[in-house]
Design a protein around this motif. Structure first.
Motif, PDB file in Angstrom:
ATOM      1  N   SER A  96     -37.431 -32.328  61.967  1.00 51.96           N
ATOM      2  CA  SER A  96     -36.851 -31.291  62.814  1.00 51.96           C
ATOM      3  C   SER A  96     -36.732 -29.970  62.042  1.00 51.96           C
ATOM      4  O   SER A  96     -37.072 -28.909  62.577  1.00 51.96           O
ATOM      5  N   LEU A 109     -36.653 -30.118  68.554  1.00 50.42           N
ATOM      6  CA  LEU A 109     -35.759 -30.835  69.464  1.00 50.42           C
ATOM      7  C   LEU A 109     -36.202 -32.278  69.654  1.00 50.42           C
ATOM      8  O   LEU A 109     -35.373 -33.183  69.769  1.00 50.42           O
ATOM      9  N   ASN A 112     -35.144 -34.319  66.315  1.00 43.55           N
ATOM     10  CA  ASN A 112     -33.704 -34.574  66.233  1.00 43.55           C
ATOM     11  C   ASN A 112     -32.976 -33.416  66.907  1.00 43.55           C
ATOM     12  O   ASN A 112     -32.743 -32.372  66.309  1.00 43.55           O
ATOM     13  N   ALA A 113     -32.614 -33.625  68.155  1.00 46.47           N
ATOM     14  CA  ALA A 113     -31.968 -32.577  68.948  1.00 46.47           C
ATOM     15  C   ALA A 113     -30.608 -32.205  68.385  1.00 46.47           C
ATOM     16  O   ALA A 113     -30.222 -31.033  68.388  1.00 46.47           O
ATOM     17  N   LEU A 114     -29.882 -33.186  67.871  1.00 50.94           N
ATOM     18  CA  LEU A 114     -28.563 -32.908  67.329  1.00 50.94           C
ATOM     19  C   LEU A 114     -28.656 -32.048  66.067  1.00 50.94           C
ATOM     20  O   LEU A 114     -27.793 -31.201  65.814  1.00 50.94           O
ATOM     21  N   VAL A 116     -30.889 -29.704  65.557  1.00 56.00           N
ATOM     22  CA  VAL A 116     -31.128 -28.336  66.015  1.00 56.00           C
ATOM     23  C   VAL A 116     -29.815 -27.705  66.460  1.00 56.00           C
ATOM     24  O   VAL A 116     -29.537 -26.538  66.142  1.00 56.00           O
ATOM     25  N   VAL A 117     -28.982 -28.457  67.149  1.00 53.50           N
ATOM     26  CA  VAL A 117     -27.663 -27.956  67.531  1.00 53.50           C
ATOM     27  C   VAL A 117     -26.862 -27.630  66.261  1.00 53.50           C
ATOM     28  O   VAL A 117     -26.158 -26.620  66.196  1.00 53.50           O
ATOM     29  N   GLY A 118     -26.996 -28.462  65.245  1.00 56.61           N
ATOM     30  CA  GLY A 118     -26.326 -28.211  63.975  1.00 56.61           C
ATOM     31  C   GLY A 118     -26.818 -26.944  63.289  1.00 56.61           C
ATOM     32  O   GLY A 118     -26.028 -26.193  62.721  1.00 56.61           O
ATOM     33  N   TYR A 119     -28.129 -26.694  63.341  1.00 57.73           N
ATOM     34  CA  TYR A 119     -28.666 -25.456  62.750  1.00 57.73           C
ATOM     35  C   TYR A 119     -28.076 -24.236  63.442  1.00 57.73           C
ATOM     36  O   TYR A 119     -27.698 -23.263  62.797  1.00 57.73           O
ATOM     37  N   LEU A 120     -28.024 -24.304  64.768  1.00 52.28           N
ATOM     38  CA  LEU A 120     -27.509 -23.172  65.535  1.00 52.28           C
ATOM     39  C   LEU A 120     -26.004 -22.991  65.309  1.00 52.28           C
ATOM     40  O   LEU A 120     -25.523 -21.856  65.203  1.00 52.28           O
ATOM     41  N   ALA A 121     -25.272 -24.098  65.219  1.00 54.05           N
ATOM     42  CA  ALA A 121     -23.830 -24.013  64.936  1.00 54.05           C
ATOM     43  C   ALA A 121     -23.600 -23.437  63.541  1.00 54.05           C
ATOM     44  O   ALA A 121     -22.711 -22.594  63.346  1.00 54.05           O
TER      45      ALA A 121
END
Length: 172
Positions: A96, A109, A112-114, A116-121
């Motif tokens: 990812s 995504l 590992n979709a989670l 990517v959410v972690g990168y954005l967070a």
């Protein structure tokens, strides 16, 4: 010997009150009762830590972008996946990150979709941290016990769903 008969220790002479009832000025040579507060850190010094953290993150993403995790032998295999065949919440994270670093958001995504959410967070928190540091304000993000348990429950649910047949779209 009588205490009243002892000579008095010399001390500062009393300062007469100024006319009009104003408080007397302190004698020359005496500073304030408390030392002055230290000067605030310079903006460059306040930004050193967030910039250093971002440099480490960019270096790590740069390495993962240069060394493809899709080719075997470059990175170790997830021990949970190797010994049990179960995907952990981090499985697919390197693939990812590799896809994200190359600008392929769909592949990132899918791996590992989670993550990517972690990168954005992380990017949002880092931006907030940098803005607050430049203003001389501390970054205070407190996850209490409820928030930490919620985050743990999210990771557990993600792990369980990606290992079930209907959640195969979340598997790397």
């Amino acid at each position: 010997m009588d205490a009243s008969a002892s000579p008095a220790a010399p001390g500062p002479a009393p300062v007469p009150a100024e006319p009009g009832g104003a408080a007397p000025a302190p004698p020359a040579g005496h500073g304030p009762a408390f030392p002055p507060a230290p000067a605030p850190a310079s903006r460059l010094r306040r930004l050193a830590t967030p910039v250093g953290v971002m440099a480490v993150v960019v270096g790590a993403f740069g390495y993962v972008a240069a060394v493809d995790p899709n080719e075997p032998g470059h990175y170790p295999v997830c021990p949970l996946l190797r010994f049990t065949g179960v995907f952990c919440p981090g499985c697919g994270g390197l693939r990812s990150a590799h896809a994200f670093a190359h600008g392929d958001l769909v592949a990132a995504l899918g791996a590992n979709a989670l993550a990517v959410v972690g990168y954005l967070a992380f990017a949002a928190v880092w931006l907030l941290w940098t803005v607050r540091a430049s203003r001389g304000q501390p970054l205070r993000i407190g996850l209490g016990p409820v928030g930490l348990w919620g985050l743990g429950a999210l990771l557990l649910a993600f792990s369980v769903v990606r290992n079930l047949p209907f959640g195969s779209g979340l598997a790397p």
